[in-house]
Design a protein around this motif. Structure first.
Motif, short mmCIF file in Angstrom:
data_model
loop_
_atom_site.label_atom_id
_atom_site.label_comp_id
_atom_site.label_asym_id
_atom_site.label_seq_id
_atom_site.Cartn_x
_atom_site.Cartn_y
_atom_site.Cartn_z
N ARG A 165 88.75 60.18 75.46
CA ARG A 165 88.73 59.95 74.02
C ARG A 165 89.81 58.92 73.67
N TYR A 166 89.44 57.90 72.90
CA TYR A 166 90.36 56.83 72.52
C TYR A 166 90.60 56.76 71.02
N ASN A 167 89.78 57.41 70.22
CA ASN A 167 89.81 57.19 68.77
C ASN A 167 89.93 58.48 67.97
N GLN A 168 90.66 58.40 66.87
CA GLN A 168 90.66 59.44 65.86
C GLN A 168 89.68 59.02 64.76
N HIS A 169 89.25 60.01 63.97
CA HIS A 169 88.31 59.68 62.90
C HIS A 169 88.48 60.61 61.72
N PRO A 212 94.20 55.12 66.85
CA PRO A 212 94.04 55.45 68.28
C PRO A 212 94.37 56.91 68.56
N TYR A 213 93.88 57.38 69.69
CA TYR A 213 94.09 58.77 70.09
C TYR A 213 94.56 58.79 71.54
N TRP A 223 87.16 55.15 61.06
CA TRP A 223 88.14 55.18 62.14
C TRP A 223 89.50 55.52 61.55
N ILE A 265 84.06 58.26 69.48
CA ILE A 265 85.47 58.52 69.78
C ILE A 265 85.75 58.49 71.27
#
Length: 221
Positions: A49-53, A65-66, A62, A22
């Motif tokens: 942090r760039y990603n949500q999961h 985006p975050y 995935w 993330i």
């Protein structure tokens, strides 16, 4: 993991691997730190942090985006630090032995010692809190109660608050709340208690490792 990132390049999706996925800038550490020594830890500063999961392990996926809302340096770098420190492997070694208890206490202490890379005035005499959880209690099979106490002791020695996340384990949350309350009451009755005094209790042969938190409190009553 002593190999930073664990199995992040090989399909593993436990806590450490998910953190690297993330915030993928963490992956750069694999180039510079092939193996973390038993008396070493590292700090990863400014990894955004760039990603949500969703999910964990085989169910990981995935989730979009975050937008990272951390406070930032003047250059835009997030004011965020990831402390990376590996616990002993309880499936290989006796985590309740004096050697392993001291090894992990020292490991956390090293990880939380103020960075020598930042000027002291940036800390404003207040160390940032430690946000943590069940360190070493997944694949390494550590005892959540023992790991919680070790992290609390080392953080206290370093002058840091602990924000402890049990990942939905309500029973552990209640046990830790009762334990901390009991320690504080015992400390008040006895005119104070040092980190060293509480750490010494962990090393006693009479501590019941099957009911660690209650056993420590019983020794104080």
């Amino acid at each position: 993991n002593e190999y930073i990132g664990g199995g992040v390049l090989f399909g593993a999706c436990a806590q450490e691997e998910i953190r690297f996925l993330i915030a993928p800038e963490c992956l750069a550490t694999l180039l510079f730190v092939p193996l973390v020594g038993s008396n070493e830890a590292l700090w990863i500063e400014g990894a955004e942090r760039y990603n949500q999961h969703r999910g964990f392990g085989a169910s990981f996926e995935w989730a979009g985006p975050y937008h990272d809302e951390y406070l930032r340096e003047c250059d835009g770098q997030p004011l965020a630090t990831i402390a990376a420190f590996d616990a002993c492997k309880a499936f290989e070694e006796d985590q309740y032995s004096d050697a392993m208890i001291l090894r992990d206490l020292n490991k956390v202490h090293v990880a939380l010692t103020p960075s020598l890379l930042r000027p002291p005035e940036l800390w404003e005499d207040v160390q940032p809190p430690l946000a943590t959880g069940q360190w070493g209690c997944g694949a390494f099979q550590g005892d959540p109660a023992l790991k919680a106490v070790q992290q609390w002791l080392a953080a206290s020695e370093c002058g840091r608050e602990v924000h402890y996340f049990t990942f939905g384990d309500q029973r552990l949350a209640e046990q830790l709340d009762q334990f901390v309350g009991g320690i504080l009451r015992a400390s008040s009755r006895n005119g104070g208690m040092t980190v060293g005094q509480l750490a010494t209790l962990l090393l006693r042969d009479t501590i019941d490792v099957n009911n660690l938190l209650r056993s420590i409190q019983d020794h104080l009553d």
